[in-house]
Design a protein around this motif. Structure first.
Motif, PDB file in Angstrom:
ATOM      1  N   PHE A   8       1.128  -1.353  -0.419  1.00 16.31           N
ATOM      2  CA  PHE A   8      -0.136   0.105   0.276  1.00 16.31           C
ATOM      3  C   PHE A   8       0.862   1.429  -0.013  1.00 16.31           C
ATOM      4  CE2 PHE A   8       0.706  -0.198   4.282  1.00 16.31           C
ATOM      5  CZ  PHE A   8       1.054   0.802   5.057  1.00 16.31           C
ATOM      6  N   VAL A   9       0.351   2.192  -0.818  1.00 15.29           N
ATOM      7  CA  VAL A   9       0.812   3.156  -0.610  1.00 15.29           C
ATOM      8  C   VAL A   9      -0.135   4.800  -0.323  1.00 15.29           C
ATOM      9  CG1 VAL A   9       1.468   5.512  -1.765  1.00 15.29           C
ATOM     10  CG2 VAL A   9       3.121   3.124  -1.994  1.00 15.29           C
ATOM     11  N   THR A  10       0.104   5.164   0.943  1.00 16.48           N
ATOM     12  CA  THR A  10      -0.774   6.783   0.609  1.00 16.48           C
ATOM     13  C   THR A  10      -0.438   7.738   1.457  1.00 16.48           C
ATOM     14  OG1 THR A  10      -2.005   5.200   2.958  1.00 16.48           O
ATOM     15  CG2 THR A  10      -2.924   6.677   2.364  1.00 16.48           C
ATOM     16  N   PHE A  11      -0.606   8.590   0.834  1.00 18.09           N
ATOM     17  CA  PHE A  11       0.233  10.369   1.296  1.00 18.09           C
ATOM     18  C   PHE A  11      -1.028  10.831   1.878  1.00 18.09           C
ATOM     19  CE2 PHE A  11       1.794   8.852  -2.832  1.00 18.09           C
ATOM     20  CZ  PHE A  11       3.071   9.691  -2.420  1.00 18.09           C
ATOM     21  N   LYS A  12      -0.618  11.955   2.289  1.00 17.43           N
ATOM     22  CA  LYS A  12      -1.220  13.094   3.433  1.00 17.43           C
ATOM     23  C   LYS A  12      -1.429  14.370   3.545  1.00 17.43           C
ATOM     24  CE  LYS A  12      -4.292  13.169   8.012  1.00 17.43           C
ATOM     25  NZ  LYS A  12      -4.436  12.508   9.228  1.00 17.43           N
ATOM     26  N   ALA A  13      -1.783  15.063   2.725  1.00 13.66           N
ATOM     27  CA  ALA A  13      -1.145  16.908   3.254  1.00 13.66           C
ATOM     28  C   ALA A  13      -1.559  17.079   4.441  1.00 13.66           C
ATOM     29  CB  ALA A  13      -1.650  17.620   1.789  1.00 13.66           C
ATOM     30  N   SER A  14      -0.880  18.088   4.597  1.00 12.95           N
ATOM     31  CA  SER A  14      -0.421  18.081   6.278  1.00 12.95           C
ATOM     32  C   SER A  14      -1.753  19.424   6.614  1.00 12.95           C
ATOM     33  CB  SER A  14       0.612  18.788   6.940  1.00 12.95           C
ATOM     34  OG  SER A  14      -0.174  19.511   8.377  1.00 12.95           O
ATOM     35  N   PRO A  15      -3.192  19.522   7.554  1.00 12.24           N
ATOM     36  CA  PRO A  15      -3.989  20.522   7.036  1.00 12.24           C
ATOM     37  C   PRO A  15      -3.303  20.755   8.201  1.00 12.24           C
ATOM     38  CG  PRO A  15      -4.969  18.466   8.583  1.00 12.24           C
ATOM     39  CD  PRO A  15      -3.756  17.731   7.571  1.00 12.24           C
ATOM     40  N   HIS A  16      -2.611  20.976   8.632  1.00  8.95           N
ATOM     41  CA  HIS A  16      -1.840  22.343  10.094  1.00  8.95           C
ATOM     42  C   HIS A  16      -0.874  23.010   9.869  1.00  8.95           C
ATOM     43  CE1 HIS A  16      -4.797  20.220  12.291  1.00  8.95           C
ATOM     44  NE2 HIS A  16      -4.517  18.550  11.871  1.00  8.95           N
ATOM     45  N   ARG A 259       5.097   5.013 -11.284  1.00 14.27           N
ATOM     46  CA  ARG A 259       5.959   4.573 -11.859  1.00 14.27           C
ATOM     47  C   ARG A 259       7.354   5.274  -9.775  1.00 14.27           C
ATOM     48  NH1 ARG A 259       9.450   4.173 -16.657  1.00 14.27           N
ATOM     49  NH2 ARG A 259      10.880   3.039 -15.874  1.00 14.27           N
ATOM     50  N   ALA A 260       6.542   6.221  -9.683  1.00 11.41           N
ATOM     51  CA  ALA A 260       7.907   6.981  -9.180  1.00 11.41           C
ATOM     52  C   ALA A 260       7.254   7.394  -7.998  1.00 11.41           C
ATOM     53  CB  ALA A 260       7.848   8.677 -10.099  1.00 11.41           C
ATOM     54  N   TYR A 261       5.575   7.718  -8.100  1.00 12.22           N
ATOM     55  CA  TYR A 261       5.421   7.792  -6.418  1.00 12.22           C
ATOM     56  C   TYR A 261       4.264   6.487  -6.117  1.00 12.22           C
ATOM     57  CZ  TYR A 261       7.448  12.546  -7.822  1.00 12.22           C
ATOM     58  OH  TYR A 261       7.325  13.370  -7.806  1.00 12.22           O
ATOM     59  N   GLY A 262       4.256   5.563  -6.439  1.00 10.81           N
ATOM     60  CA  GLY A 262       3.585   4.307  -6.512  1.00 10.81           C
ATOM     61  C   GLY A 262       2.141   4.536  -6.427  1.00 10.81           C
ATOM     62  N   VAL A 263       1.461   5.837  -7.157  1.00  8.85           N
ATOM     63  CA  VAL A 263      -0.135   5.681  -6.318  1.00  8.85           C
ATOM     64  C   VAL A 263      -0.234   6.122  -8.155  1.00  8.85           C
ATOM     65  CG1 VAL A 263      -0.426   5.608  -4.242  1.00  8.85           C
ATOM     66  CG2 VAL A 263       0.049   7.924  -5.530  1.00  8.85           C
ATOM     67  N   THR A 264      -1.459   6.284  -8.804  1.00 10.79           N
ATOM     68  CA  THR A 264      -2.140   7.323  -9.947  1.00 10.79           C
ATOM     69  C   THR A 264      -1.592   8.413  -9.754  1.00 10.79           C
ATOM     70  OG1 THR A 264      -4.395   5.835  -9.618  1.00 10.79           O
ATOM     71  CG2 THR A 264      -3.024   5.504 -10.983  1.00 10.79           C
ATOM     72  N   PRO A 265      -1.693   9.412 -10.462  1.00 15.92           N
ATOM     73  CA  PRO A 265      -2.538  10.975 -10.344  1.00 15.92           C
ATOM     74  C   PRO A 265      -3.873  11.129  -9.617  1.00 15.92           C
ATOM     75  CG  PRO A 265      -1.709  10.434 -12.435  1.00 15.92           C
ATOM     76  CD  PRO A 265      -1.784   9.425 -11.846  1.00 15.92           C
ATOM     77  N   ALA A 266      -5.224  10.553 -10.334  1.00 14.94           N
ATOM     78  CA  ALA A 266      -6.490  10.747  -9.636  1.00 14.94           C
ATOM     79  C   ALA A 266      -6.130   9.198  -7.934  1.00 14.94           C
ATOM     80  CB  ALA A 266      -7.208   9.777 -10.413  1.00 14.94           C
ATOM     81  N   GLN A 267      -6.073   8.787  -7.892  1.00 17.83           N
ATOM     82  CA  GLN A 267      -5.489   7.792  -6.422  1.00 17.83           C
ATOM     83  C   GLN A 267      -4.521   9.115  -5.884  1.00 17.83           C
ATOM     84  OE1 GLN A 267      -3.378   4.772  -7.334  1.00 17.83           O
ATOM     85  NE2 GLN A 267      -5.544   3.624  -7.411  1.00 17.83           N
ATOM     86  N   TYR A 268      -3.643   9.706  -5.959  1.00 18.21           N
ATOM     87  CA  TYR A 268      -2.969  10.871  -4.880  1.00 18.21           C
ATOM     88  C   TYR A 268      -4.166  11.710  -5.142  1.00 18.21           C
ATOM     89  CZ  TYR A 268       0.023  14.662  -3.929  1.00 18.21           C
ATOM     90  OH  TYR A 268       1.273  15.982  -3.570  1.00 18.21           O
ATOM     91  N   GLN A 270      -7.096  12.198  -4.541  1.00 20.70           N
ATOM     92  CA  GLN A 270      -8.112  11.187  -3.975  1.00 20.70           C
ATOM     93  C   GLN A 270      -7.729  11.426  -2.168  1.00 20.70           C
ATOM     94  OE1 GLN A 270     -11.701  10.216  -4.656  1.00 20.70           O
ATOM     95  NE2 GLN A 270     -11.574  10.245  -1.926  1.00 20.70           N
ATOM     96  N   GLN A 271      -6.166  11.145  -2.224  1.00 23.23           N
ATOM     97  CA  GLN A 271      -5.903  10.979  -0.441  1.00 23.23           C
ATOM     98  C   GLN A 271      -5.183  12.015   0.223  1.00 23.23           C
ATOM     99  OE1 GLN A 271      -1.811   7.961  -1.029  1.00 23.23           O
ATOM    100  NE2 GLN A 271      -3.591   6.185  -1.537  1.00 23.23           N
ATOM    101  N   ILE A 272      -5.289  12.999  -1.036  1.00 19.26           N
ATOM    102  CA  ILE A 272      -4.502  14.635  -0.102  1.00 19.26           C
ATOM    103  C   ILE A 272      -5.470  15.148  -0.090  1.00 19.26           C
ATOM    104  CG2 ILE A 272      -2.445  13.713  -0.499  1.00 19.26           C
ATOM    105  CD1 ILE A 272      -2.534  16.206  -2.885  1.00 19.26           C
ATOM    106  N   GLY A 273      -6.770  14.734  -1.117  1.00 20.94           N
ATOM    107  CA  GLY A 273      -8.195  16.271  -0.446  1.00 20.94           C
ATOM    108  C   GLY A 273      -7.680  17.015  -1.854  1.00 20.94           C
ATOM    109  N   THR A 274      -7.563  16.398  -2.719  1.00 23.12           N
ATOM    110  CA  THR A 274      -7.002  17.709  -3.575  1.00 23.12           C
ATOM    111  C   THR A 274      -7.676  17.545  -5.024  1.00 23.12           C
ATOM    112  OG1 THR A 274      -5.623  17.088  -4.930  1.00 23.12           O
ATOM    113  CG2 THR A 274      -5.062  18.899  -3.200  1.00 23.12           C
ATOM    114  N   ARG A 275      -8.661  16.755  -5.254  1.00 25.46           N
ATOM    115  CA  ARG A 275      -9.655  16.177  -6.705  1.00 25.46           C
ATOM    116  C   ARG A 275     -10.027  17.345  -6.932  1.00 25.46           C
ATOM    117  NH1 ARG A 275     -11.188  10.637  -7.444  1.00 25.46           N
ATOM    118  NH2 ARG A 275     -11.981  11.643  -9.286  1.00 25.46           N
TER     119      ARG A 275
END
Length: 282
Positions: A8-16, A259-268, A270-275
């Motif tokens: 698994f790969v999970t990104f999270k943008a800091s809201p703080h 290949r670079a970050y382990g997720v697709t652009p859409a998944q990235y 979705q994870q950081i909340g910028t869809r």
């Protein structure tokens, strides 16, 4: 998404705290292509062993190792053992770290075995991931990063100056990377870059590869992918990000981004909340 069921790969943008991104992953089969991050990459290996190439050298990072990468440095990543590796990272924009520490930090060692601090990193990372407010996040972040910088960082301005010949070479390479950055959304020929460096084609490729430990083409693709990642973080659609980063189409971006970050652009996104909003995507 991955070949192995436990990956698994999970990104999270800091809201703080602006300029900080959190990342948690477990990987077994997936291998990262040469890529880079605009900011510092500070993290710890929780389990397993990672092998990665950075600044022309191979590094092994077993559990208990801190991984400390400077901005804009290309690197790879893959499992060294069958069980893969589990790790957490903080991606920190240079301006954020400069504002925090008051100096330009530089980490001379990409992999440092420091089990005590790696354990503290994992504890602090969990607190950051679940921080309820700005006070909790910034307090933990400051204490954790200050400790890492104090123990394993140096002031970039204190790095010994290179000899005159090396300085001239670096100036030429700086012109090249500035040219690449200014024209990421346009076709770039080898003749243009060699002319920017003031070198013959083959001498340019050899010099660039010796300086950055990747070919000019690998560097260009890494910078384009990083540009797309930054745009995706600003709610730009994947198709528009692909065009702005010089990719031929969204499928091209999908392949390089995964290949670079382990997720697709859409998944990235979705994870950081910028869809992008549905209306904007339409």
């Amino acid at each position: 998404m991955f070949n192995h069921p436990s990956e698994f790969v999970t990104f999270k943008a800091s809201p703080h705290l602006p300029g900080v991104e959190l990342y948690s992953a477990r990987l077994v089969d997936h291998a990262f292509a040469p890529h880079l991050h605009d900011g510092y990459s500070l993290g710890a290996i929780e389990a397993g062993v990672e092998r990665f190439r950075y600044r022309g050298s191979e590094h092994l990072a077993p559990a208990g190792t801190l991984v400390l990468l400077n901005p804009d440095e290309l690197h790879t990543g893959q499992a060294e053992v069958e069980s893969g590796w589990t790790y957490q990272m903080l991606y920190i924009e240079p301006a954020t770290l400069l504002r925090m520490t008051g100096s330009e930090a530089w980490f001379p060692a990409a992999a440092t075995h420091d089990p005590a601090l790696a354990g503290a990193f994992r504890t602090g990372f969990s607190r950051l991931w679940h921080a309820p407010d700005d006070l909790a996040f910034v307090s933990t972040f400051t204490q954790l990063v200050d400790t890492i910088v104090a123990r394993h960082g140096r002031n970039a301005r204190a790095v010994q100056a290179a000899d005159p010949r090396s300085l001239r070479r670096m100036a030429a390479m700086r012109r090249v990377v500035d040219c690449i950055e200014a024209h990421l959304d346009q076709p770039l020929g080898i003749e243009t870059l060699a002319a920017e460096a003031g070198m013959s084609l083959f001498h340019f490729v050899r010099t660039f590869s010796a300086t950055f430990h990747v070919t000019p083409h690998q560097y260009l693709q890494a910078r384009r992918t990083a540009r797309a990642k930054a745009l995706l973080g600003r709610r730009v659609t994947p198709s528009d990000a692909a065009a702005a980063a010089g990719m031929t189409d969204q499928s091209h971006l999908n392949r390089w981004f995964k290949r670079a970050y382990g997720v697709t652009p859409a998944q990235y996104q979705q994870q950081i909340g910028t869809r992008p909003l549905a209306a904007a995507r339409a």
